[in-house]
Design an enzyme around this catalytic site. Sequence first.
Site, PDB file in Angstrom:
ATOM      1  N   HIS A 130       0.801  -1.182  -0.543  1.00  0.00           N
ATOM      2  CA  HIS A 130       0.278  -0.197   0.022  1.00  0.00           C
ATOM      3  C   HIS A 130       1.291   1.060   0.361  1.00  0.00           C
ATOM      4  CE1 HIS A 130      -3.109   2.741   0.830  1.00  0.00           C
ATOM      5  NE2 HIS A 130      -2.791   2.980   2.229  1.00  0.00           N
ATOM      6  N   ASP A 229     -11.282   2.591   7.097  1.00  0.00           N
ATOM      7  CA  ASP A 229     -10.801   3.761   7.405  1.00  0.00           C
ATOM      8  C   ASP A 229     -10.903   4.678   6.401  1.00  0.00           C
ATOM      9  OD1 ASP A 229      -9.584   6.032   8.951  1.00  0.00           O
ATOM     10  OD2 ASP A 229      -7.172   5.114   8.259  1.00  0.00           O
TER      11      ASP A 229
HETATM   12 CA    CA Z   1      -6.039   4.385   6.893  1.00  0.00          CA
END
Ligand code: CA
Length: 425
Positions: A130, A229
Site C-alpha cells: 500500500h 478507515d
Molecule cells: Ca488508514
Amino acid sequence: MNSIDETHDPALESWVESANDPATEFPIQNLPFGRFRRAGETGALRIGVAIGDQILDLVATRLIDTDDMNRLMAASPDDRRRLRRAISTFLRDGGADQRARDCLVAQSDAEMGLPCHIGDYTDFYTSIHHATTVGKQFRPENPLLPNYKWVPIGYHGRASSIGVSGESFPRPNGQIKAPDAEAPRVGPTRRLDYELEIGVFIGTPNERGEAVPMDEAESRVFGMALFNDWTARDIQPWEYQPLGPFLSKNFASTLSPWIVTTEALAPFRSAFVRPAGDPQPLPYLDSASNREAGAFDIQLEIWLQTPKMREAGQAGERLVRSNFNDAYWTVAQMVAHHTVNGCNLQSGDLFGTGTLSGPDAEQAGSLLELSEGGKKPIQLANGETRTFLEDGDCIVLRGYCERNGARRIGFGECRGTVLPARSHR
Ligand code: CA
C-alpha cells in the site's frame, strides 16, 4: 505467543446447534467478545460472546460480574485464558440445562454497539505494498520514504467518529484543491474511498514511562476486529503536509462488532520474515517469538453493494481478497514501537494496521490503488463502473482464518453505507 490448548480442538462441538454448522464463523473454537442489547431496548450494553447464530450473555452465565468491557480487557493474560476455558466448558457441557439456554440471545434479536470504549486510536501504515503504490501517486520520483523499513509509521487518529458495523454516514465536505486550480474550494468529496484494515485492541495497559518489550508486547493485546478507515482522497493531498492526515480521515471509521481474541487466533500464526536485502528490525522491534510466529494468517475480503445491486436483491460483488500475513510490521512490533518512548496505552485503545494491500495489484485494499488514482474505472458484473464511492454504496469487509488441522473461524462483517453530503454552510 499464545499456545494451542483444548479450546482449539477442531473436534469440539457445542450444545448450541448452529455453532456446529461448518459454515458458521462463530464455532466454539472462536468465542469473540462484543457488546449488545436486545433490539428496541434502551438500557446499557451487555457483554456477550458470539456462538453460532446466538449470543451468550456473559453476566447471565455468572462467569463474569461486570458489564464493563474495558475492565474485562485489562485482565492479565492468565485470567483471559481462564475465562476462555470457562466459556468453552460452559458451551460444551450442560446443554440440557434450561438455565444455560436462558443465557442465549439470538443475534437476529440483538443490536450491537462498539465492542468497548475506545479512548485513543492510532493508525499505522504496515503494508509496504500500500505504502509503495500510494507513494507512487503522491511522489512518483520517491514512492517509499527512507524511514519506512525502519519505523512502523503511524499517526494519532480520532476515536469519537468510530462507529459500528451497520452504520451509515454522510459524504464529508472539505477543502479541495485541484492540481491545476489556483485556489481551493470547499464542498463534498468526489473521491471517497475505503481502507481495508484490521483493528487491534489493547487489553492490559502499561504505565507512562514503561516501554513494553517485544516478548511482552502481544500479551498486552486483547484481540482484533475488521476496520474500515474511510478516506476522502481529494481532501488528503491538500491537507497532509506537513502534519499528516486530518479531516480526510476523521469523519468516520467503521468497526466490526466482535473482537476475535489473540487466544482464538493461536492456530493461525505465521513466521515474520523480511525480504532478502531489507534491513533487519532494530533490537527493540525484534524477538525470537516474533520471527517464529509474529504474523497472523487472516484472509480478508472487500465487497461492494451499489444501490442498483440492492434494488435487484443482490448481496454485492467481491472486489478484492488480501491477507494480513503480507504486512511489513507485526502486531507485537506496533505495541513495542508505540511504547518505546514511554507512551502509556490504555485498555480499549485501538490500533489500525493501515490499509492491508497484498503484493499483487488485484489485492489492493483501497479504491485509490484499485482504480489507479481514478484513472482506471472498475468494471462491475452488472455493467456499472466505479472509480470512487457513490452515494448509497455499501462496503462490507469480511475476514476469516482457515488452516488444515484447525476449525475455521471468522470475524463477522464490517458494513458501512455512504449517505449524500449535508450542507457545509
Ligand atoms: Ca488508514
